[in-house]
Write a protein that holds these residues in place. Sequence first.
Motif: not given
Length: 217
Positions: A2-4, A32-34, A58-61, A82-83
């Motif tokens: 999960l990326v959020d 994204g970086e993480e 997302l913050p950054g990338m 998922l947006s």
Amino acid sequence: MLVDDHSIVRDGIRLLLEQAEGLEIVDEASDGEEALEKLKNHQANNTQPDLVLMDISLPGMSGIQTTQVISRLYKSVRVLMLSMHNNEDYILRSVEAGAYGYILKDSSSDEMVKAIRMIAGGDKYYSSPVASIILNGYMQQLKKGNRQGRDVQPSRLSNKEKEILQFLVDGMSSREIAERLQLSVRTVDNHRANMMRRLQVRNAAELVRIAVEEKLI
């Protein structure tokens, strides 16, 4: 994975997906970086996820930029966007970046699970409003004459490939096409990959666009 960037959103999605049989959350990331760093570690440990559920904002990338990197470096990892953005630009850029699907955050939990299962099985999944936007976006490109100097010859496709291409334009998945033609899903996917290579396109959405533009079917 999960990326959020909102932990409460990740907690809610985790709670929903953990109730679905056969799905396991192996990791999560807040940007994204993480996510890329964790994918690198998973690859080294041979514990790579099959699918990344990716937020766009997302913050950054951004989620789209992160998806581009994942598509290039981790060929076996599929991305489902998922947006909250029901926006043509976000959707088309996600498709171009290599996302296998795009669903909205107001989708039901059942639709989310369905999308994950279909993508994990090798298909693509776009919720109905998103699919309409993708098709409309490419049709607008056709009206502007955006052919990109592509040399496409209908005769380069076999009759079976043209038949499969027609079903793709009609919105059918590889599994549905396989059942209709009494073929294996792998055979349908191989035909689709061959068509994409010959027609010099990168994804199914572009394949549909070229089919319409060049009257291949």
